[in-house]
Design an enzyme around this catalytic site. Structure first.
Site, PDB file in Angstrom:
ATOM      1  N   GLY B 323      -5.140  64.461  21.132  1.00  5.05           N
ATOM      2  CA  GLY B 323      -4.505  63.747  22.245  1.00  5.05           C
ATOM      3  C   GLY B 323      -5.481  62.819  22.944  1.00  5.05           C
ATOM      4  O   GLY B 323      -6.335  62.184  22.313  1.00  5.05           O
ATOM      5  N   SER B 324      -5.386  62.794  24.255  1.00  7.48           N
ATOM      6  CA  SER B 324      -6.141  61.799  25.017  1.00  7.48           C
ATOM      7  C   SER B 324      -7.646  61.965  24.900  1.00  7.48           C
ATOM      8  O   SER B 324      -8.391  61.040  25.197  1.00  7.48           O
ATOM      9  CB  SER B 324      -5.741  61.881  26.496  1.00  7.48           C
TER      10      SER B 324
END
Lengths: 387, 729
Positions: B323-324
């Site tokens: 993810g981020s």
């Protein structure tokens, strides 16, 4: 012919005093026998891991008992044995019949009659009784008698009756020994050699039939002998372990009390039928052939006593009993070294066991009687003066 | 006439007797020949067979090496326990013995059935296990009641004990009895034939099995025909396994697991300078001690049926879309490519249209104009869509690979996964589809096919934090070999009175159970610091997508950088601390000529990314702002991530995305937080992954923050080798 020369001077009045008998007693022969017994007691002591009480001490007591029997027997009159030879044989047959009816069953066979204080093994009695009866029979026979077929029928029957009874027990080893001893007596008294070959051919022809009559365990033993590795933990176990025990002794052996195969119980019955393996393991090739040599000397001595006896009964008796003793040795050693099937024949004078020792000493006592009375001339009918 | 037949008869009998003697000579000769054959010709063969008959060689169990944490706290030790056995031949009635035994120590039906079964199978003199894992008190009670317990003996046994229980179960691992498949896998290991040998499962116990296990001893005994031991002929003592000192900190490990609370997930604490793993936690955990003994079915089923999967080591075996957190990588790639500069701003409108697809930012309405640092701070998706479109997926993958994505970390733990870096070629091979721009955009926010383990993320963050120097996360600090002392040749002498009493009863015939001499008899001789992970060849086994090549290049890189301490000094300023334990890497790489190389990234690029991470935590509006702290001036920088485990449909976007706490647990987003501290001079990296924890800032960041604070508290002195102020052994 020197051995035929009538050497004694008091032929007509042949009566030896006890002192005479003791003087004529063959101590050298007894010494050889005792030597083997003592070796045997030493091996039993070792086979019991240095335990005197387990087997060796009992064996020694039996030896003392047997020795006294030998001495008592040796002091008897040869003529007396000749006179009662058939009676003794008859008692032997009765005992065999009794044992087949009421005998104690041990190891899958009926062999003993218990008298409470001791066990009687009639087949052992028969080994002596048959020789005695045959010696008595042939004492009064001429060569032409022996060469006629009819004359040979009674002695063959004399052999076959006990053999049949013993086979029924079943005890193949003893039965075969009786057959061989009878054969040897037939041979020495002069039965033509071609007859033996004829019998041999006939027997091998009957082999398949005999095979059918053998018990399963007997068949198994023969098959195992042919290929022990077939069933190494079962029927082949005895033979394999026996060969390992003998073979591992090498030239000089592992030393006294150093047997591993015996001490660690790899060999069942190591104190009885397989005692020779313990001896071979501990004393090696040299030790085992020395003991075999001792046996050979005893056998030769027995023959020598037969040679120098001047009466036919004594000759046949000495030879028959010596052959009986020799058969024990050959069958036992052949069996433990994997040459013969395991038939349950002990090593004479060494294997733990009372009856066999007693019978053997009885037989040796008779041989001594033959030797002490070597100059006695016994007539055809059993009287001393019958020339 | 009468004289004639007499004469003739005597002649014949003499001749025949001579013939018979001749026959007997032949028979004796045959017997002698037979004996000669058996004893002289075949004698050696039979001697060997007799020797084989009489001797048995038994292996004896070695004592397994201990495992310590970095401060000397025992993580795995051996404990003496007692075993009650039944010697059937020593009791007239074993039923009565067992009944009496049950009055003292209870046996359940299952155990009784097993004992009965063993009694039927084994010979009378073979000991039968009645009850194991008895305490000293219980064993003493058995001794006291010996008259009622004919045939029962107590024997010593060694059991593995894990003092931390569940706190370090995944990383330390456990040992357990062998299964058939273990035997199949290691056909030549004599240890595995030993009854009672327990092999290392999972974690360090498994990965360092060959070091910990030691060498089995040999006992040659004389046995009789029934297999009973008569005496010991010769004995070679078992060699004890080596002790291992791990890089873990037991207190931190405990704290980290506790910090995870009821959540499922994992937490990793790394020393960014050395790659030492200070804590490796997978939650929920399990008690390692239950596996050393036959595990009760109920406990086993409980572990298997738990949807939070307690047996999985999620830190190395769990793979997630990063993810981020992956935006850090995209940022570095953008900076390296030159497309992104510190000043360049990109406009976020909330979504981007590619083809006829909309790619949304997590924030409806968008973030407006953002610099790189601000984009990281707000975790703006659109910014990184733009960067990815400009630089392409290859560049991102190249940078990701340099930071260790897609390859095993080198922790050597078995079961570690390499994750997945999806290249164009990979997609072609796997799905027979060409790479689309949408795939690149998904990659840019750490979604799509991309997969990484928490340890990989920790390694990446640590390498960013340390200024771009490659590190190998590792667990083993030291190996200490055991050397047996002299007293050991009499294993039974030094034991307590009680034991000699027990020995008397046993009578020395403890053939079936090998004697294990106590570890106290052994001296710890050399405590030499042995090379850590690089000295052991990586035990990468069947792990699927192992990118070995890239893994290797890291080992090389690491060494190259270390050999060039001058350049490190000028660029990162870590030179005085860096080579602490890594200086011993030459064991594996000495054959490659050293070449000079700079850190994997330019310092100014690293500085920008770190600054962005700092803003995430320490600037108002940053996604991790709520988890900030200031501990004696030390602060934390980090990056949040929340990754979808389900697709958000168009319909749902229109009607409004369902709130996370309204979703069933297993459909909620994974929450992650990757952090380093102190910001000024980073020393620690922490990665926390909370499965289905909804949002990184909401669940993962607070946990990571607490773990980081504890780490800083435990290690206020961060120069040189990490040492606790006061050692608590």
């Amino acid at each position: 012919m020197s051995f035929f020369k009538e050497r004694n001077c008091y032929l007509k009045n042949y009566n030896l005093s006890l002192w005479d008998k003791l003087c004529h007693f063959n101590y050298k022969f007894l010494f050889l026998i005792c030597l083997v017994v003592f070796i045997g007691i030493g091996v039993l002591y070792s086979a019991a891991n240095g335990n005197w009480d387990l087997w060796a001490s009992k064996q020694f007591l039996r030896f003392l008992l047997s020795l006294s029997v030998l001495i008592v027997v040796s002091m008897t009159n040869l003529k007396w044995w000749m006179r009662y030879a058939y009676w003794i044989y008859f008692v032997g047959i009765v005992l065999l019949v009794v044992v087949s009816l009421f005998g104690h069953v041990g190891m899958g066979a009926q062999r003993w009659i218990s008298l409470g204080f001791m066990n009687i093994q009639p087949s052992e009695v028969m080994k002596v009784a048959l020789v005695m009866a045959l010696a008595r029979y042939f004492h009064s026979s001429s060569l032409s008698d022996i060469r006629s077929i009819q004359y040979m029928i009674p002695p063959v029957l004399m052999m076959l009756v006990p053999v049949a009874l013993i086979l029924k027990q079943p005890d193949l080893g003893t039965a075969l020994m009786l057959v061989f001893v009878t054969g040897a007596i037939f041979f020495v008294v002069g039965v033509q050699i071609w007859k033996f070959f004829l019998i041999l051919i006939a027997v091998s022809g009957c082999m398949p039939v005999i095979w059918m009559f053998l018990h399963d365990y007997q068949k198994q033993r023969v098959l195992t002998l042919l290929n022990p590795e077939n069933d190494p933990m079962g029927a082949g176990y005895h033979i394999i372990q026996s060969k390992i025990t003998i073979g591992s002794g090498g030239l000089l052996g592992k030393g006294f009390m150093e047997s591993t195969q015996g001490r660690l119980n790899f060999l069942p019955e190591r104190h009885t039928d397989f005692i020779f393996t313990v001896l071979s393991e501990e004393f090696g090739f040299l030790g085992s052939i020395s003991v075999l040599g001792l046996y050979l000397i005893i056998i030769l001595y027995g023959f020598y006593i037969g040679f120098r006896s001047n009466n036919f009964f004594g000759k046949v008796l000495a030879v028959g009993l010596t052959v009986n003793f020799a058969l024990y040795v050959f069958i036992n050693v052949g069996m433990v070294s994997g040459l013969l099937p395991v038939v349950g024949v002990p090593l004479p004078l060494v294997s733990y066991g009372g009856t066999v020792m007693l019978t053997l000493f009885f037989a040796f006592g008779l041989i001594e009687v033959v030797d002490i009375n070597k100059d006695m001339v016994i007539g055809r009918r059993g009287s001393i003066d019958d020339g | 006439m009468s004289t004639l037949w007499k004469y003739e008869r005597m002649r014949i009998i003499s001749q025949r007797m001579l013939a018979l003697i001749l026959l007997f000579f032949v028979l004796v000769f045959i017997l002698v020949a037979r004996l000669f054959y058996l004893q002289i010709i075949e004698g050696d063969k039979y001697l060997q067979m007799a020797e084989k008959n009489r001797t048995a060689v038994r292996q004896t169990l070695p004592t397994r090496g201990y495992i310590y944490d970095r401060n000397g706290v025992k993580l795995a030790e051996n404990r003496k326990t007692f075993l009650a056995v039944l010697m059937r031949e020593q009791t007239p009635d074993y039923h009565k013995t067992l009944d009496n035994f049950r009055k003292i120590i209870p046996l359940d039906e299952e155990e009784l059935a097993r004992i009965e079964k063993e009694i039927k199978r084994k010979r009378a003199f073979m000991p039968i296990r009645v009850k194991d894992n008895l305490s000293f008190d219980e064993a003493a009670k058995i001794q006291l009641n010996a008259p009622d317990l004919m045939g029962i003996q107590t024997q010593e046994e060694t059991t593995r004990l894990y003092p931390l229980g569940a706190d370090a179960a995944h990383v330390v691992g456990y040992v357990s009895l062998l299964t058939d498949s273990d035997m199949m896998k290691n056909p030549n290991n004599p240890l595995l034939d030993l009854p009672g040998y327990r092999i290392g499962r999972v974690g360090v116990e498994q990965a360092w099995e060959h070091v910990l296990q030691g060498k089995p001893g040999k006992r040659k005994t004389e046995i009789n025909a029934y297999g009973r031991t008569v005496r010991v002929l010769e004995e070679v003592k078992a060699e004890k396994g080596e002790n291992l000192t791990l890089t873990l900190d037991a207190d931190l490990q405990k704290f980290a697991l506790k910090a995870m609370g009821e959540e499922a997930g994992s937490a990793v604490v790394l020393d960014v300078k050395t790659g030492e793993i200070l804590a490796l936690v997978s939650a929920p955990s399990f008690d390692a001690n239950v596996f050393t003994m036959p595990i009760p079915k109920k406990v086993w089923n409980g572990l298997i049926d738990n949807e939070k999967n307690p047996l999985q080591n999620k830190a190395i075996n769990g793979v997630y879309s990063p993810g981020s957190i992956f935006k850090l990588i995209v940022a570095l790639a953008g900076l390296e490519s030159g497309h992104i500069t510190a000043d360049r701003k990109i406009f976020c409108s909330g979504r981007v249209e590619i083809g006829n697809h909309f790619f949304h930012c997590w924030k409806r309405g968008g973030h407006g104009h953002l610099t790189l640092e601000e984009a990281l701070m707000h975790s703006c998706d659109v910014y990184f869509y733009q960067v990815a479109q400009e630089i392409g997926s290859d560049k991102i993958l190249e940078v990701a690979q340099r930071l260790g994505f897609g390859s095993l970390t080198g922790s050597m733990l078995k079961g570690e996964k390499a994750g997945l870096l999806p290249s164009k070629q990979w997609k072609k091979e796997k799905y027979d589809e060409s790479w689309r721009l949408g795939d690149t955009l998904n990659l840019s926010i750490g979604q799509g096919y991309l997969l990484a383990t928490p340890l990989q993320m920790g390694r990446a963050v640590a390498q960013i934090a340390n200024g771009g120097y490659p590190i190998t996360p590792h667990l083993v600090k030291e190996r200490q070999a055991f050397v047996a002392s002299d007293e050991e040749s009499h294993p039974n002498e030094g034991d307590s009175l009680f034991l000699s009493f027990a020995q008397d009863i046993i009578g020395g015939n403890d053939d079936a159970v090998p004697i294990i001499s106590s570890p106290e008899n052994a001296m710890l001789v050399s405590g030499s610091v042995l090379p850590t992970s690089p000295a052991f060849p990586p035990l990468i086994s069947e792990t699927d997508e192992a990118h070995m090549a890239s893994d290797l290049s890291y080992t090389e890189d690491m060494k190259l950088i270390l050999s060039d301490s001058a350049s490190m000094k000028s660029q990162g300023g870590y030179a005085e601390n860096m080579p602490v334990s890594l200086s011993k890497t030459d064991a594996t790489t000495s054959d490659t000529p050293p070449k000079l190389e700079k850190p994997a990234f330019k310092p100014e690029h690293i500085r920008l990314v770190k600054s962005g991470m700092n803003m995430v935590v320490n600037k108002v509006g940053g996604t991790g702002y709520k988890s900030r702290f200031n501990l004696n001036g030390q602060t934390m920088a980090g990056k949040t991530a929340s990754t979808q485990v389900r697709r958000i449909s168009m319909k749902e976007r229109k009607t409004g995305v369902i709130a996370q706490d309204k979703l069933p647990w297993k459909y909620r987003d994974h929450a992650m937080f990757a952090a380093f501290a102190p910001v000024a001079s980073p020393r620690f990296a922490v990665v926390v992954v909370v499965e289905h924890g909804s949002g990184g800032s909401k669940t993962a960041a607070p946990i990571a923050s607490r773990i980081m604070q504890e780490t800083l508290r435990l290690y206020p002195n961060q120069t040189g080798e990490l040492k606790r102020e006061r050692a608590e052994p």
